[in-house]
Design a protein around this motif. Structure first.
Motif, short mmCIF file in Angstrom:
data_model
loop_
_atom_site.label_atom_id
_atom_site.label_comp_id
_atom_site.label_asym_id
_atom_site.label_seq_id
_atom_site.Cartn_x
_atom_site.Cartn_y
_atom_site.Cartn_z
N ARG A 1 13.23 20.46 66.78
CA ARG A 1 14.00 20.34 67.92
C ARG A 1 14.81 21.10 68.37
O ARG A 1 15.23 21.66 69.53
CB ARG A 1 14.33 18.83 68.08
N GLN A 2 15.91 21.40 67.28
CA GLN A 2 17.02 22.39 67.66
C GLN A 2 16.61 23.72 67.95
O GLN A 2 17.22 24.40 68.55
CB GLN A 2 18.07 22.11 66.48
N ASN B 1 14.60 14.32 75.70
CA ASN B 1 14.08 13.89 74.27
C ASN B 1 12.93 14.15 73.70
O ASN B 1 12.26 13.50 73.36
CB ASN B 1 14.63 12.47 74.09
N ARG C 1 17.45 18.20 76.56
CA ARG C 1 17.98 17.18 75.80
C ARG C 1 17.99 16.05 75.92
O ARG C 1 17.55 15.00 75.18
CB ARG C 1 19.58 17.67 75.26
N ASN D 1 10.66 16.96 63.84
CA ASN D 1 11.97 16.56 63.08
C ASN D 1 13.21 17.42 64.05
O ASN D 1 12.75 18.08 64.81
CB ASN D 1 11.89 17.17 61.64
N ASN D 2 14.15 17.00 63.54
CA ASN D 2 15.28 17.66 64.41
C ASN D 2 15.59 19.06 64.14
O ASN D 2 16.01 19.65 65.24
CB ASN D 2 16.55 16.77 63.73
N ALA D 3 15.22 19.69 62.95
CA ALA D 3 15.51 21.13 62.86
C ALA D 3 14.51 21.77 63.99
O ALA D 3 15.06 22.71 64.63
CB ALA D 3 15.14 21.51 61.42
N THR E 1 10.18 15.88 71.22
CA THR E 1 10.53 16.12 69.75
C THR E 1 9.19 16.50 69.20
O THR E 1 8.03 15.97 69.80
CB THR E 1 10.97 14.92 69.01
#
Length: 173
Positions: A75-76, A66, A63, A71-73, A68
């Motif tokens: 990345r999660q 960082n 994390r 998008n965040n979805a 990527t």
């Protein structure tokens, strides 16, 4: 591990490439322009900030990097994949997958000249998690076009279809 990434499984190479760029061999200065980065920069960042620390989950260290892939979805999903490595054994005695990676990186950073790190994956071949180790190899040459030794970290992965077949077989027994 395609299971974790689902529709974003095509982004796995992007994450691995981003890691490989962050931990790449140091580049020589060119024409007076500093090309500082790669493993030299990561070693300094590790020394100053201790991103990788025993007892800290690998997911949390990732994390902090960082990475990527759009998008965040996505990345999660990648971070869940990394978190899942704690369920895998490793080829290092007595260390689970995520701890083995953290410890190998810490050991590498403490060397006088840390090796660049190459992240890759290998096929779980339909095996259960406990039969699919994280593989860590010191002094390997994963890139035939570079005569450079690396610390190689290979993550066990399989397609979401292989994971579904394995779950279906397990539920029938």
């Amino acid at each position: 591990m395609g299971y974790f990434m689902a529709y974003a499984d095509t982004q796995i190479p992007t994450f691995l490439d981003q890691l490989n760029q962050r931990f790449a061999p140091a580049q020589p200065d060119v024409g007076g322009e500093s090309m500082y980065g790669g493993i030299a920069e990561m070693a300094e960042i590790q020394k100053e900030f201790g991103i990788f620390k025993q007892g800290r989950p690998l997911r949390e260290s990732m994390r902090a990097l960082n990475l990527t892939a759009g998008n965040n979805a996505v990345r999660q999903r990648w971070l869940r994949l990394i978190e899942g490595l704690s369920k895998h054994p490793s080829n290092r005695d007595g260390e689970r997958g995520d701890d083995a990676i953290v410890n190998a990186l810490i050991e590498n950073f403490s060397a006088k000249e840390p090796l660049p790190v190459f992240f890759t994956s290998h096929d779980m071949q339909g095996k259960q998690v406990d039969g699919s180790p994280v593989m860590i190899t010191q002094g390997a040459r994963p890139l035939h076009y570079l005569e450079t030794d690396y610390l190689v970290i290979s993550l066990p992965m399989q397609s979401k279809e292989a994971a579904e077949r394995m779950r279906a077989t397990a539920s029938r027994t």
